[in-house]
Scaffold this motif. Structure first.
Motif, PDB file in Angstrom:
ATOM      1  N   LYS A 188     -31.020  48.688   4.864  1.00 43.47           N
ATOM      2  CA  LYS A 188     -30.565  47.795   3.788  1.00 43.47           C
ATOM      3  C   LYS A 188     -30.767  46.340   4.171  1.00 43.47           C
ATOM      4  O   LYS A 188     -30.346  45.922   5.240  1.00 43.47           O
ATOM      5  CB  LYS A 188     -29.086  48.035   3.479  1.00 43.47           C
ATOM      6  CG  LYS A 188     -28.544  47.005   2.482  1.00 43.47           C
ATOM      7  CD  LYS A 188     -27.081  47.172   2.126  1.00 43.47           C
ATOM      8  CE  LYS A 188     -26.630  45.974   1.309  1.00 43.47           C
ATOM      9  NZ  LYS A 188     -25.369  46.137   0.644  1.00 43.47           N
ATOM     10  N   THR A 189     -31.423  45.569   3.267  1.00 41.57           N
ATOM     11  CA  THR A 189     -31.414  44.112   3.414  1.00 41.57           C
ATOM     12  C   THR A 189     -30.803  43.458   2.173  1.00 41.57           C
ATOM     13  O   THR A 189     -30.450  42.299   2.210  1.00 41.57           O
ATOM     14  CB  THR A 189     -32.825  43.538   3.618  1.00 41.57           C
ATOM     15  OG1 THR A 189     -33.576  43.701   2.411  1.00 41.57           O
ATOM     16  CG2 THR A 189     -33.558  44.206   4.767  1.00 41.57           C
ATOM     17  N   GLU A 239     -36.395  50.319   0.622  1.00 36.94           N
ATOM     18  CA  GLU A 239     -35.133  50.452   1.364  1.00 36.94           C
ATOM     19  C   GLU A 239     -34.128  51.257   0.545  1.00 36.94           C
ATOM     20  O   GLU A 239     -34.237  51.328  -0.686  1.00 36.94           O
ATOM     21  CB  GLU A 239     -34.553  49.090   1.746  1.00 36.94           C
ATOM     22  CG  GLU A 239     -34.374  48.115   0.606  1.00 36.94           C
ATOM     23  CD  GLU A 239     -33.898  46.737   1.086  1.00 36.94           C
ATOM     24  OE1 GLU A 239     -32.690  46.480   1.039  1.00 36.94           O
ATOM     25  OE2 GLU A 239     -34.740  45.932   1.504  1.00 36.94           O
ATOM     26  N   CYS A 240     -33.175  51.854   1.242  1.00 38.29           N
ATOM     27  CA  CYS A 240     -32.203  52.723   0.574  1.00 38.29           C
ATOM     28  C   CYS A 240     -31.002  52.922   1.490  1.00 38.29           C
ATOM     29  O   CYS A 240     -31.160  53.277   2.661  1.00 38.29           O
ATOM     30  CB  CYS A 240     -32.876  54.066   0.267  1.00 38.29           C
ATOM     31  SG  CYS A 240     -31.771  55.301  -0.445  1.00 38.29           S
ATOM     32  N   VAL A 241     -29.813  52.673   0.956  1.00 42.69           N
ATOM     33  CA  VAL A 241     -28.565  52.959   1.681  1.00 42.69           C
ATOM     34  C   VAL A 241     -28.435  54.477   1.816  1.00 42.69           C
ATOM     35  O   VAL A 241     -28.755  55.199   0.875  1.00 42.69           O
ATOM     36  CB  VAL A 241     -27.386  52.372   0.880  1.00 42.69           C
ATOM     37  CG1 VAL A 241     -26.063  52.950   1.331  1.00 42.69           C
ATOM     38  CG2 VAL A 241     -27.368  50.852   0.969  1.00 42.69           C
ATOM     39  N   ALA A 295     -31.304  48.261  -1.983  1.00 38.69           N
ATOM     40  CA  ALA A 295     -30.938  49.444  -1.187  1.00 38.69           C
ATOM     41  C   ALA A 295     -29.710  50.137  -1.773  1.00 38.69           C
ATOM     42  O   ALA A 295     -29.617  51.372  -1.755  1.00 38.69           O
ATOM     43  CB  ALA A 295     -30.672  49.048   0.259  1.00 38.69           C
ATOM     44  N   ASP A 296     -28.768  49.347  -2.307  1.00 40.28           N
ATOM     45  CA  ASP A 296     -27.564  49.933  -2.913  1.00 40.28           C
ATOM     46  C   ASP A 296     -27.921  50.750  -4.151  1.00 40.28           C
ATOM     47  O   ASP A 296     -27.391  51.839  -4.381  1.00 40.28           O
ATOM     48  CB  ASP A 296     -26.566  48.830  -3.306  1.00 40.28           C
ATOM     49  CG  ASP A 296     -25.980  48.136  -2.089  1.00 40.28           C
ATOM     50  OD1 ASP A 296     -25.419  48.829  -1.230  1.00 40.28           O
ATOM     51  OD2 ASP A 296     -26.097  46.901  -1.999  1.00 40.28           O
ATOM     52  N   CYS A 331     -30.838  52.215  -4.872  1.00 35.39           N
ATOM     53  CA  CYS A 331     -31.572  53.441  -4.537  1.00 35.39           C
ATOM     54  C   CYS A 331     -30.687  54.446  -3.794  1.00 35.39           C
ATOM     55  O   CYS A 331     -30.974  55.643  -3.796  1.00 35.39           O
ATOM     56  CB  CYS A 331     -32.806  53.102  -3.708  1.00 35.39           C
ATOM     57  SG  CYS A 331     -33.974  52.137  -4.678  1.00 35.39           S
ATOM     58  N   GLY A 332     -29.615  53.967  -3.182  1.00 36.36           N
ATOM     59  CA  GLY A 332     -28.684  54.869  -2.522  1.00 36.36           C
ATOM     60  C   GLY A 332     -27.683  55.479  -3.481  1.00 36.36           C
ATOM     61  O   GLY A 332     -27.361  56.667  -3.389  1.00 36.36           O
TER      62      GLY A 332
END
Length: 485
Positions: A16-17, A10-12, A21-22, A24-25
């Protein structure tokens, strides 16, 4: 140019869960683009918003088998560029057509085995040869394994290195050996206790930890804790054996996105110089909005969290009636285990003028709470990094935490004798200790307001932006690539 590929589930802003994700974003954007070419690959979930998906460009496609259970499947590769970063998306409708990125664990394991092999298989076809693949959590655990086994026969992959980052050791991707062999094509010789085997089953995260060139996790203290049986989730022996190849690097938050001076979600904007005059106005508006007593003198405690055992909610349950005295309000935002959702609903029903239970995840409301609350409570059983306390600092809200993982690394306990510290903390996982510290924080808030405001100010001026974390990752990448700076 040093080439890095981030591989994650996952990635922002696409999907995102959680905090993964934050990372990788935000992290790839922090590197100097003249020196680093950092790209990201995630699955092409159908639940990625159309505003992005409609702009994805087709790059290539191929067919690939991973094992006897998955002999021949379509793999599409799409790409999208944003903020100077190239994002790749692995496309296969059978696996990634979904409302949520995760579901049934057996299906998740199959689709991420497929994803891991597809990530490596696509690289020669798209003409990108990273020096280093940065893998995040169990979903990418087999990338280092494939890289060091099946793909070593191809000169394209010689010398390519991998890092495995543990965001939460509790989740490992475990299934039986026979199925895992059928899903991956790995020979039986890999499923031994020193490689992928784990308590007679197979473990994706363990594979990544054994085969990666380096391991990171998301705080220094958590890196130490997971080498002990209490926090190690059965992998403490392996992690202890690799402790020379491991370090913790605390996550950051996006200081442009989370800025009380400019955040459009707030009722009233403020900064480190004006919070004394303006911050409480947010509290008055939120009290009104949530139907609480409107009174700036109330001590408002906030909690934004998944409602699970990990977060220490059993401690809160034990002494909740003593926490919410006549001078204290409690606002919770989150979803999770039914027993905790019902617990907060019950207290909100019983104490309607001082407890607000918002059983949902609402980013808009969360921002308002960060700006309105006086204190943020995080009594976690374990906390690899934690982002809530970093957001609380940014918005001038004082964290009250248990000293574990990233909470211990980021919150400096208040010392009223030399007037230092950025929050309040307790050590043992014990409700009485937590209540004692909450009561101590109230005493400072009500009786020593000047000292309280200094705690707020120090927190607001502490730098937990991604700049700090990125420079540590940069140092690590250079070390692995043999670059002396």
């Amino acid at each position: 140019m040093k080439r890095i590929l981030f591989a994650a589930s996952e990635c922002v802003p696409f999907i995102k869960t959680g905090g993964l994700a934050d990372v990788c974003g935000a992290l790839p954007k922090m590197f100097n683009k003249e020196e680093w070419d950092v790209r990201v690959v995630i699955p092409n979930y159908s639940c990625i918003p159309d505003q992005y998906r409609n702009q994805f460009e087709y790059v290539t496609h191929f067919y690939m088998g991973t094992g006897s259970y998955v002999p021949y499947k379509y793999v599409g590769v799409l790409k999208y560029e944003m903020d100077g970063i190239t994002y790749y998306f692995i496309d296969n409708e059978e696996y990634f057509d979904c409302f949520l990125p995760y579901g049934n664990i057996r299906n998740d394991i199959e689709k991420f085995c497929f994803f891991d092999k597809a990530v490596l298989s696509m690289l020669p076809l798209i003409g990108f040869q990273p020096h280093l693949i940065h893998c995040h959590d169990w979903q990418t655990g087999f990338i280092p394994v494939y890289l060091k086994t099946e793909f070593q026969g191809d000169m394209f992959f010689w010398g390519m290195q991998s890092i495995m980052t543990i965001h939460n050791l509790k989740f490992q991707g475990i299934w039986d050996v026979k199925t895992m062999m059928g899903l991956t094509g790995f020979p039986k010789s890999l499923f031994t206790p020193d490689k992928l085997e784990f308590k007679k089953d197979a473990n994706m995260l363990k594979g990544g930890l054994v085969y990666a060139d380096y391991i990171t996790t998301v705080s220094d203290t958590y890196a130490q804790e997971i080498q002990t049986p209490y926090y190690g989730e059965g992998l403490d022996g392996l992690l202890s054996a690799r402790h020379f190849d491991m370090q913790g690097i605390v996550n950051g938050i996006d200081y442009d996105l989370y800025d009380p001076a400019t955040d459009p979600k707030l009722f009233v904007n403020y900064d480190a110089d004006s919070f004394r005059r303006k911050k409480f106005q947010n509290k008055l508006k939120l009290q009104e909005m949530l139907g609480l007593d409107v009174d700036k003198h109330q001590y408002m405690i906030g909690l934004v969290s998944r409602l699970t055992d990990q977060k220490g909610l059993d401690l809160i349950d034990y002494c909740f009636e003593q926490i919410v005295d006549d001078f204290t309000q409690f606002v919770v935002i989150g979803t999770g285990e039914e027993k905790y959702e019902n617990m907060f609903k019950y207290y909100a029903w019983k104490y309607g003028n001082r407890v607000s239970a918002n059983i949902c995840y609402n980013a808009d409301l969360a921002q308002k709470l960060y700006a309105s609350a006086d204190a943020f409570l995080m009594p976690s059983r374990f906390e690899p990094c934690g982002l809530t306390q970093l957001m609380a600092f940014r918005y001038g809200t004082v964290p009250i935490v248990r000293e574990t993982g990233g909470l211990k690394d980021t919150v400096q306990p208040f010392n009223e004798f030399d007037n230092t510290g950025t929050g309040f903390s307790f050590t043992d996982y014990n409700a009485d200790d937590m209540l004692h510290v909450i009561n101590y924080s109230k005493q400072i808030f009500f009786d020593k307001k000047a000292q309280w405001n200094k705690i707020v100010e120090r927190g607001m001026k502490t730098d937990f932006s991604w700049k700090v974390s990125a420079s540590r990752y940069e140092g690590l990448y250079n070390y692995l690539l043999g670059v002396t700076v």
